[in-house]
Motif scaffolding. Structure first.
Motif, PDB file in Angstrom:
ATOM      1  N   THR A  34       0.967  -1.526  -0.249  1.00 22.92           N
ATOM      2  CA  THR A  34       0.494   0.292  -0.330  1.00 22.92           C
ATOM      3  C   THR A  34       0.712   1.456  -0.300  1.00 22.92           C
ATOM      4  N   GLY A  35       2.143   0.955   0.186  1.00 26.44           N
ATOM      5  CA  GLY A  35       3.167   2.053   0.528  1.00 26.44           C
ATOM      6  C   GLY A  35       4.467   2.300   0.029  1.00 26.44           C
ATOM      7  N   VAL A  36       5.121   3.154  -0.844  1.00 26.52           N
ATOM      8  CA  VAL A  36       6.092   3.126  -1.068  1.00 26.52           C
ATOM      9  C   VAL A  36       6.773   4.258  -0.984  1.00 26.52           C
ATOM     10  N   ASP A  37       8.264   4.075  -0.666  1.00 24.40           N
ATOM     11  CA  ASP A  37       8.895   5.967  -1.045  1.00 24.40           C
ATOM     12  C   ASP A  37      10.743   5.180  -1.098  1.00 24.40           C
ATOM     13  N   PHE A  38      11.182   6.048  -2.434  1.00 24.67           N
ATOM     14  CA  PHE A  38      12.792   6.165  -2.617  1.00 24.67           C
ATOM     15  C   PHE A  38      13.120   7.694  -2.123  1.00 24.67           C
ATOM     16  N   VAL A  39      14.493   7.019  -1.709  1.00 24.82           N
ATOM     17  CA  VAL A  39      14.834   8.548  -0.924  1.00 24.82           C
ATOM     18  C   VAL A  39      15.985   9.043  -2.589  1.00 24.82           C
ATOM     19  N   ASP A  40      16.337   8.274  -2.898  1.00 27.04           N
ATOM     20  CA  ASP A  40      17.457   8.360  -4.119  1.00 27.04           C
ATOM     21  C   ASP A  40      17.016   7.118  -5.709  1.00 27.04           C
ATOM     22  N   ALA A  41      17.932   7.041  -6.404  1.00 26.99           N
ATOM     23  CA  ALA A  41      17.495   5.102  -6.941  1.00 26.99           C
ATOM     24  C   ALA A  41      18.170   4.342  -6.100  1.00 26.99           C
ATOM     25  N   LEU A  42      18.335   4.077  -5.067  1.00 29.31           N
ATOM     26  CA  LEU A  42      18.798   2.632  -4.882  1.00 29.31           C
ATOM     27  C   LEU A  42      18.284   2.518  -3.293  1.00 29.31           C
ATOM     28  N   HIS A  43      18.588   3.610  -2.302  1.00 29.97           N
ATOM     29  CA  HIS A  43      17.406   3.063  -1.777  1.00 29.97           C
ATOM     30  C   HIS A  43      15.676   3.176  -1.570  1.00 29.97           C
ATOM     31  N   GLY A  44      15.326   2.600  -0.590  1.00 25.21           N
ATOM     32  CA  GLY A  44      13.609   2.782  -0.256  1.00 25.21           C
ATOM     33  C   GLY A  44      13.099   1.575  -0.230  1.00 25.21           C
ATOM     34  N   TRP A  45      12.083   1.295   0.448  1.00 27.13           N
ATOM     35  CA  TRP A  45      11.072   0.638   1.663  1.00 27.13           C
ATOM     36  C   TRP A  45       9.628   0.869   0.625  1.00 27.13           C
ATOM     37  N   VAL A  46       8.849  -0.711   0.844  1.00 25.90           N
ATOM     38  CA  VAL A  46       7.620  -0.617   0.921  1.00 25.90           C
ATOM     39  C   VAL A  46       6.827  -1.027   1.582  1.00 25.90           C
ATOM     40  N   VAL A  47       5.263  -0.816   1.984  1.00 31.11           N
ATOM     41  CA  VAL A  47       4.816  -1.233   3.344  1.00 31.11           C
ATOM     42  C   VAL A  47       3.047  -1.838   2.394  1.00 31.11           C
ATOM     43  N   GLY A  48       2.907  -2.804   3.443  1.00 31.67           N
ATOM     44  CA  GLY A  48       1.679  -2.918   2.900  1.00 31.67           C
ATOM     45  C   GLY A  48       0.799  -3.853   4.335  1.00 31.67           C
ATOM     46  N   PHE A  49      -0.054  -4.944   4.290  1.00 30.97           N
ATOM     47  CA  PHE A  49      -0.458  -5.160   4.953  1.00 30.97           C
ATOM     48  C   PHE A  49      -1.612  -6.536   4.534  1.00 30.97           C
ATOM     49  N   HIS A  50      -1.570  -7.237   5.753  1.00 31.94           N
ATOM     50  CA  HIS A  50      -2.644  -9.478   4.833  1.00 31.94           C
ATOM     51  C   HIS A  50      -4.006  -8.327   4.855  1.00 31.94           C
ATOM     52  N   HIS A  51      -3.967  -9.376   3.420  1.00 30.74           N
ATOM     53  CA  HIS A  51      -6.096  -9.091   2.781  1.00 30.74           C
ATOM     54  C   HIS A  51      -6.078 -10.917   3.476  1.00 30.74           C
ATOM     55  N   VAL A  52      -5.968 -10.763   4.360  1.00 36.11           N
ATOM     56  CA  VAL A  52      -6.800 -12.168   5.800  1.00 36.11           C
ATOM     57  C   VAL A  52      -7.866 -11.252   6.554  1.00 36.11           C
ATOM     58  N   PHE A  53      -8.646 -11.557   6.586  1.00 36.89           N
ATOM     59  CA  PHE A  53      -9.326 -11.240   7.429  1.00 36.89           C
ATOM     60  C   PHE A  53      -8.903 -11.307   9.280  1.00 36.89           C
ATOM     61  N   ALA A  54      -8.575 -10.380   9.474  1.00 37.38           N
ATOM     62  CA  ALA A  54      -8.250 -10.170  11.581  1.00 37.38           C
ATOM     63  C   ALA A  54      -7.060 -10.806  11.101  1.00 37.38           C
ATOM     64  N   ALA A  55      -6.326 -11.209  10.542  1.00 37.57           N
ATOM     65  CA  ALA A  55      -4.579 -11.116  10.177  1.00 37.57           C
ATOM     66  C   ALA A  55      -4.027 -10.336  10.858  1.00 37.57           C
ATOM     67  N   PRO A  56      -3.144 -10.604  11.512  1.00 34.83           N
ATOM     68  CA  PRO A  56      -2.108 -10.034  12.662  1.00 34.83           C
ATOM     69  C   PRO A  56      -1.351  -8.569  12.487  1.00 34.83           C
ATOM     70  N   GLU A  57      -0.919  -9.229  11.065  1.00 36.37           N
ATOM     71  CA  GLU A  57       0.619  -8.681  10.623  1.00 36.37           C
ATOM     72  C   GLU A  57       0.766  -7.952   9.443  1.00 36.37           C
ATOM     73  N   GLY A  58       1.291  -7.312   9.343  1.00 38.14           N
ATOM     74  CA  GLY A  58       1.630  -6.190   7.910  1.00 38.14           C
ATOM     75  C   GLY A  58       3.357  -6.103   7.755  1.00 38.14           C
ATOM     76  N   VAL A  59       3.928  -5.955   6.816  1.00 39.39           N
ATOM     77  CA  VAL A  59       5.217  -6.015   6.562  1.00 39.39           C
ATOM     78  C   VAL A  59       5.631  -4.957   6.019  1.00 39.39           C
ATOM     79  N   ILE A  60       7.465  -4.634   5.880  1.00 39.93           N
ATOM     80  CA  ILE A  60       8.562  -2.985   5.495  1.00 39.93           C
ATOM     81  C   ILE A  60       9.448  -4.093   4.997  1.00 39.93           C
ATOM     82  N   PHE A  61       9.300  -3.923   3.950  1.00 39.13           N
ATOM     83  CA  PHE A  61      10.355  -4.498   2.145  1.00 39.13           C
ATOM     84  C   PHE A  61      11.247  -3.138   2.735  1.00 39.13           C
ATOM     85  N   HIS A  62      12.913  -3.405   2.549  1.00 39.18           N
ATOM     86  CA  HIS A  62      13.585  -2.467   2.053  1.00 39.18           C
ATOM     87  C   HIS A  62      15.183  -2.788   0.957  1.00 39.18           C
TER      88      HIS A  62
END
Length: 401
Positions: A61-89
């Motif tokens: 659901t979200g993405v941000d890069f500070v330059d052409a190399l360094h970036g992050w994406v975030v998200g969530f589980h699309h399963v009902f009542a799932a307890p956790e989401g994610v961050i990737f770098h």
């Protein structure tokens, strides 16, 4: 694919994230997987980037890069009542990705540089409100900032600068920090963030008309998240227009408050009562659970202070037979003789100058939870009345209570 966010660092280099359909499982149910696409030519062509084959059933659901190399994406589980989401770098423009903690359902992320950033999201079943996490070491460690005033609103967008962080969410919740990298003092983050609604929210619990034109509506208005206050509106034209006559904020500095008015009753166009939940005044006495007016609501005075000794009652309904004789139905409090929760009524024989408790000796509480108003009273003559409440309770008196 459903694409949720995109981010470009220059006119050629950008990323877009979302979720794509990957087929059906053995039961014929559709399956989905989060996806990252990258372009190096301004969007003329896009290439899917591989992040973690073991991560399934999530949405980015979200993405941000500070330059052409360094970036992050975030998200969530699309399963009902799932307890956790994610961050990737990534540190190589998305050729490889590594997962970072924490594991919260996240909607947006933004960094000021390769070290400092915030991510926000939602947690509708937790007790600590929306997840707000920050890092000052590129995501090697993330720190959760617990908001003080929240009603489980989700946060969907965040804007991060060196001097300020602004995040927006459900019910136009606005949270701002002018010291986003300062020392966080657990357990609550009031030293970092202020929280407020961008607009006033009204919740009305009852309405009463004395004729085709004159009516009153009572309930609550938002002052802060999870901190409503009492409000009364009046109409003189059958509801075409309404004017606010009264409002009162809760005066106690608590984490949670349900200060409101639940019921209103008028015996004529001038004389009426409004009842609801009490709050605390500056001397920590319980107040403002019963209000009275004799000028059509232009001014309201408190009644029933004699009922409040060592109690913080909530009255769910009020009815009067005439200008003198009335009842108010209380949620319930502890019987001093038995030590058990018991349903009580408050009764007055002099227009509210004096009130007294009537113990119904019926066990329990009429209200299921403080967030809900559940309970009603109907008095048909001086002797007969019925009351109902949560969990299917119906009570009756044939002897005036």
């Amino acid at each position: 694919a459903i694409l949720n966010r995109l981010d470009f660092v220059d006119s050629s280099t950008g990323w877009v994230v979302g979720v794509k359909y990957t087929g059906e499982d053995a039961y014929g149910h559709p399956m989905h997987r989060a996806v990252i696409y990258h372009t190096a030519n301004g969007g003329s062509t896009w290439v899917e980037q591989t992040y973690a084959p073991e991560e399934v059933r999530i949405t980015f659901t979200g993405v941000d890069f500070v330059d052409a190399l360094h970036g992050w994406v975030v998200g969530f589980h699309h399963v009902f009542a799932a307890p956790e989401g994610v961050i990737f770098h990534t540190q190589d423009g998305g050729q490889t990705w590594e997962r970072q903690s924490p594991n919260y359902n996240l909607m947006d992320v933004q960094f000021t540089d390769a070290l400092r950033g915030y991510a926000v999201g939602f947690d509708y079943i937790g007790a600590q409100g929306p997840p707000v996490v920050r890092t000052q070491d590129g995501g090697a460690t993330w720190e959760k900032v617990v908001m003080r005033n929240n009603d489980l609103e989700g946060l969907y967008a965040v804007n991060v600068t060196v001097e300020r962080v602004v995040t927006l969410g459900d019910y136009d919740l606005l949270a701002i920090s002018n010291d986003p990298w300062g020392v966080y003092v657990p357990p609550l983050g009031e030293n970092l963030f202020t929280q407020e609604y961008m607009n006033i929210h009204y919740t009305f619990e009852d309405v009463f008309f004395t004729d085709a034109l004159n009516g009153w509506a009572v309930g609550s208005r938002s002052f802060l998240p999870i901190h409503p206050g009492q409000v009364i509106f009046h109409t003189r034209d059958g509801g075409e227009t309404w004017r606010k006559q009264y409002e009162q904020a809760s005066l106690q500095d608590t984490l949670i408050s349900y200060f409101r008015l639940d019921s209103v009753y008028f015996v004529d166009n001038q004389t009426g009562w409004a009842v609801g939940m009490s709050t605390y005044d500056e001397s920590y006495d319980q107040r403002w659970a019963i209000l009275f007016t004799d000028d059509g609501g232009e001014t309201w005075q408190e009644q029933g202070s004699e009922l409040m000794l060592n109690l913080a009652p909530e009255f769910l309904d009020v009815q009067f037979m005439d200008s003198l004789h009335g009842w108010a139905l209380e949620n319930g409090h502890y019987d001093t003789d038995t030590g058990e929760m018991t349903v009580y009524l408050a009764s007055t024989q002099d227009g509210g100058q004096n009130w007294e408790w009537i113990n119904t000796h019926l066990p329990g509480s009429l209200n299921i939870g403080t967030a809900l108003v559940q309970g009603a009273l109907d008095r048909v003559d001086a002797q007969n009345a019925w009351a109902v409440g949560g969990l299917g309770e119906v009570i009756h008196t044939s002897d005036g209570g």
